[in-house]
Design an enzyme around this catalytic site. Structure first.
Site, PDB file in Angstrom:
ATOM      1  N   GLN A  26       0.801  -1.219   0.000  1.00 31.07           N
ATOM      2  CA  GLN A  26       0.000   0.000   0.000  1.00 31.07           C
ATOM      3  C   GLN A  26       0.837   1.275   0.000  1.00 31.07           C
ATOM      4  O   GLN A  26       0.363   2.320  -0.445  1.00 31.07           O
ATOM      5  CB  GLN A  26      -0.947  -0.001   1.205  1.00 31.07           C
ATOM      6  CG  GLN A  26      -1.973  -1.112   1.136  1.00 31.07           C
ATOM      7  CD  GLN A  26      -2.953  -1.067   2.302  1.00 31.07           C
ATOM      8  OE1 GLN A  26      -2.728  -1.691   3.324  1.00 31.07           O
ATOM      9  NE2 GLN A  26      -4.036  -0.327   2.153  1.00 31.07           N
ATOM     10  N   HIS A 128       0.943  -9.083   4.717  1.00 33.50           N
ATOM     11  CA  HIS A 128      -0.238  -8.214   4.633  1.00 33.50           C
ATOM     12  C   HIS A 128      -0.801  -8.317   3.213  1.00 33.50           C
ATOM     13  O   HIS A 128      -0.741  -7.373   2.422  1.00 33.50           O
ATOM     14  CB  HIS A 128       0.138  -6.770   5.006  1.00 33.50           C
ATOM     15  CG  HIS A 128      -1.024  -5.878   5.320  1.00 33.50           C
ATOM     16  ND1 HIS A 128      -1.125  -5.156   6.490  1.00 33.50           N
ATOM     17  CD2 HIS A 128      -2.141  -5.576   4.621  1.00 33.50           C
ATOM     18  CE1 HIS A 128      -2.253  -4.443   6.497  1.00 33.50           C
ATOM     19  NE2 HIS A 128      -2.886  -4.672   5.363  1.00 33.50           N
ATOM     20  N   ASN A 173      -1.827 -10.355   8.582  1.00 31.87           N
ATOM     21  CA  ASN A 173      -2.828  -9.319   8.730  1.00 31.87           C
ATOM     22  C   ASN A 173      -4.192  -9.822   8.285  1.00 31.87           C
ATOM     23  O   ASN A 173      -4.354 -10.224   7.129  1.00 31.87           O
ATOM     24  CB  ASN A 173      -2.459  -8.095   7.876  1.00 31.87           C
ATOM     25  CG  ASN A 173      -3.474  -6.972   8.014  1.00 31.87           C
ATOM     26  OD1 ASN A 173      -3.555  -6.332   9.060  1.00 31.87           O
ATOM     27  ND2 ASN A 173      -4.283  -6.745   6.977  1.00 31.87           N
ATOM     28  N   GLU A 174      -5.139  -9.832   9.207  1.00 27.36           N
ATOM     29  CA  GLU A 174      -6.551 -10.019   8.880  1.00 27.36           C
ATOM     30  C   GLU A 174      -6.835 -11.216   7.967  1.00 27.36           C
ATOM     31  O   GLU A 174      -7.336 -11.055   6.849  1.00 27.36           O
ATOM     32  CB  GLU A 174      -7.118  -8.747   8.240  1.00 27.36           C
ATOM     33  CG  GLU A 174      -6.951  -7.518   9.103  1.00 27.36           C
ATOM     34  CD  GLU A 174      -7.621  -6.286   8.505  1.00 27.36           C
ATOM     35  OE1 GLU A 174      -8.099  -6.342   7.370  1.00 27.36           O
ATOM     36  OE2 GLU A 174      -7.681  -5.261   9.206  1.00 27.36           O
ATOM     37  N   GLU A 389      -5.622  -1.497  14.380  1.00 25.90           N
ATOM     38  CA  GLU A 389      -5.933  -0.557  13.295  1.00 25.90           C
ATOM     39  C   GLU A 389      -7.304   0.023  13.560  1.00 25.90           C
ATOM     40  O   GLU A 389      -8.216  -0.709  13.976  1.00 25.90           O
ATOM     41  CB  GLU A 389      -6.021  -1.241  11.914  1.00 25.90           C
ATOM     42  CG  GLU A 389      -4.724  -1.508  11.207  1.00 25.90           C
ATOM     43  CD  GLU A 389      -4.974  -2.093   9.806  1.00 25.90           C
ATOM     44  OE1 GLU A 389      -6.005  -1.776   9.174  1.00 25.90           O
ATOM     45  OE2 GLU A 389      -4.117  -2.877   9.364  1.00 25.90           O
ATOM     46  N   GLU A 447      -5.441   1.943  -1.381  1.00 24.44           N
ATOM     47  CA  GLU A 447      -6.482   1.256  -0.617  1.00 24.44           C
ATOM     48  C   GLU A 447      -7.041   0.065  -1.419  1.00 24.44           C
ATOM     49  O   GLU A 447      -8.208   0.000  -1.773  1.00 24.44           O
ATOM     50  CB  GLU A 447      -7.575   2.256  -0.209  1.00 24.44           C
ATOM     51  CG  GLU A 447      -8.774   1.709   0.547  1.00 24.44           C
ATOM     52  CD  GLU A 447      -8.462   0.980   1.858  1.00 24.44           C
ATOM     53  OE1 GLU A 447      -7.358   1.124   2.393  1.00 24.44           O
ATOM     54  OE2 GLU A 447      -9.352   0.248   2.315  1.00 24.44           O
ATOM     55  N   PHE A 456      -7.115   7.201   3.565  1.00 22.70           N
ATOM     56  CA  PHE A 456      -7.220   6.861   4.984  1.00 22.70           C
ATOM     57  C   PHE A 456      -6.134   7.539   5.824  1.00 22.70           C
ATOM     58  O   PHE A 456      -6.011   7.261   7.017  1.00 22.70           O
ATOM     59  CB  PHE A 456      -7.076   5.341   5.163  1.00 22.70           C
ATOM     60  CG  PHE A 456      -8.369   4.576   5.189  1.00 22.70           C
ATOM     61  CD1 PHE A 456      -9.053   4.382   6.391  1.00 22.70           C
ATOM     62  CD2 PHE A 456      -8.910   4.036   4.033  1.00 22.70           C
ATOM     63  CE1 PHE A 456     -10.237   3.657   6.418  1.00 22.70           C
ATOM     64  CE2 PHE A 456     -10.097   3.311   4.057  1.00 22.70           C
ATOM     65  CZ  PHE A 456     -10.755   3.125   5.259  1.00 22.70           C
TER      66      PHE A 456
END
Ligand code: PNW
Length: 486
Positions: A26, A128, A173-174, A389, A447, A456
């Site tokens: 990103q 990520h 990540n997530e 986050e 994003e 963001f």
């Protein structure tokens, strides 16, 4: 309603973790520089027409790969104590495994060294969402258990090299996001050529992620003897029922099983998936051996939650049965829930497609949510929670091409003020053991499928000159911690 006491007088402990976050693809840019191999995101942004809504890519984005010295100097000037960053797997291993790119390691050596010299503690994420593309060709990426050994080898190289500088490690990540189809981190629909479709792929992706995470943590604790704390980052929303009906309550419970229980029941509760996933998914859900269960259980040192928003939940219109019956459906939303934005007065994020229209600003929701997480997962284990986050994408901000308009980001200021005050109330008044808050993001960035036009950042980026400008929300964020003793 927010507080029963004098919120402004509450002090945070000196070891409270606060800072700003980024992720390799990103922010780095320099996508074809210094030996980086392609990841799935190079393919998605360049080769899948219409996949990124505004047609942008991460080729350049913030060019943080080259501008990191000044970016770090600015964080130091702001007195921000933690910076959350990702090391790019496909830079270190351009083919995902095998050949190691020494140029990438030399680069991250300098990034880490400069952070340390600036007195900034790195929070390092190993993955990520930017799966090395070669591993898709080799064995369908995360859907294959072959990825476990390759991710472990990469993690071992990086953790061995940097552990003495890194107090907090994030393995992945997530995973709910990149394995699930809710959001295009790992969009199963786009990989038909690899046979990666449907629910089976999602839950095998999740399973391999959990096993890889657990093996890394086991190796880190018992072989490396690492001194930092390790976890993975969850992504989940505060689910509240649409009405007081039992059907809505059941939909909330089922939704929480899928978004949180999927990864956290194995880690924090039972060593296995929630019963509702087992009964809904049948043989689409893999099994753990006893040894795997034992390794997964307890494999997080703390609970990291990327908690941005609240969803109002009602049962899915088509019914939960449709999910089990049709194994090619994505898990979201058919298997789980319908979420709806009601006329509640919440500010809603930038509404490009897909933008950040999923993001409602609900400050008291974060207090409810932290209480829920402690009660459900960390409380019985006596562990802590980090809000790893949270952040907001202003509607219309991208239209403010002329400074200084974009720097007066009032909705984001309101978001951070509200969320931080409610986090403080959760900690001090409710006794939730929350030990950190990390804002997304350090500056505007790519994003994912929303591209560069969904912003963001706490710093504005002019994508023509690449200059960064602090937004009002950055000062809101920093001043909060100063006011509360940090
Ligand atoms: C996070 N949701 O993803 C990611 O970790 C970041 O890379 C991303 O830039 C940031 O949030 C902002 O989107 C999320 O639908 C994606 O609730 C979706 C959700 C939450 C977080």
């Amino acid at each position: 309603q927010v507080t029963t006491g004098n919120l402004s007088s509450y002090q945070l402990p000196s070891d409270f973790v606060w800072g700003v976050a980024s992720a390799a693809y990103q922010v780095e840019g320099a996508a074809m520089e210094e030996g980086r191999g392609p990841s799935i995101w190079d393919l998605l942004s360049h080769r899948v027409h219409g996949y990124v809504a505004d047609g942008t890519t991460g080729d350049i984005t913030d060019l943080h790969y080259y501008l990191y010295p000044q970016d770090i100097a600015r964080l130091k000037a702001f007195n921000i104590p933690y910076f959350s960053l990702t090391i790019s797997w496909s830079r270190v291993f351009p083919f995902g495994r095998g050949y190691v790119n020494e140029q990438a390691l030399a680069h991250y050596d300098d990034v880490i060294q400069r952070l340390v010299d600036a007195g900034i503690k790195p929070i390092v994420t190993l993955f990520h969402w930017d799966t090395p593309l070669a591993l898709m060709n080799d064995y369908n990426g995360w859907t294959s258990d072959q990825i476990i050994a390759d991710f472990l080898a990469y993690a071992q190289l990086v953790m061995t090299r940097y552990d003495k500088y890194v107090p907090i490690w994030v393995t992945v990540n997530e995973p709910q996001v990149y394995c699930g189809d809710e959001y295009p981190g790992f969009p199963s629909g786009y990989w038909p050529q690899y046979g990666v479709t449907g629910l089976r792929a999602q839950f095998y992706c999740g399973h391999n992620t959990l096993l890889a995470h657990a093996q890394i943590v086991d190796w880190y604790r018992n072989t490396l003897g690492g001194t930092g704390r390790v976890t993975f980052k969850n992504s989940a929303n505060n689910f509240i029922p649409n009405t007081t009906s039992s059907a809505d309550a059941a939909a909330v419970a089922r939704g929480n099983d899928f978004q949180l229980g999927w990864f956290n029941s194995p880690v924090w509760q039972t060593g296995d998936y929630p019963a509702s996933l087992r009964s809904t998914l049948g043989d689409l859900l893999p099994n753990f051996t006893a040894a795997e269960s034992a390794m997964v259980l307890g494999s997080c040192d703390f609970f990291a939650i990327d908690g941005y928003t609240t969803d109002i939940i009602a049962p899915a219109a088509s019914g939960i049965a449709d999910c089990a019956a049709n194994s090619s459906d994505p898990a979201w939303p058919t298997c789980i829930q319908q979420s709806q934005v009601t006329a509640s007065g919440w500010d809603v994020g930038f509404a490009a497609d897909p933008g950040a229209s999923w993001l409602k600003s609900d400050p008291t929701g974060v207090r409810q949510f932290l209480n829920y997480l402690q009660k459900t997962y960390t409380g019985p284990k006596g562990k802590d929670i980090v809000l790893s986050e949270f952040g907001f994408a202003e509607p219309f901000e991208n239209n403010f091409t002329a400074l200084p308009d974009a720097r007066y980001d009032q909705l984001r200021v309101d978001y951070f003020t509200g969320y931080l005050n409610n986090l403080l109330a959760a900690k001090v008044e409710d006794g939730v053991n929350v030990t950190g808050a990390v804002a997304w993001g350090v500056f505007d960035n790519f994003e994912w499928s929303s591209g560069l036009s969904t912003r963001f950042g706490l710093q504005y980026v002019n994508y023509t000159t690449l200059e960064r400008y602090p937004k009002a929300s950055l000062f809101t964020f920093m001043d909060f911690f100063k006011q509360h003793g940090l």
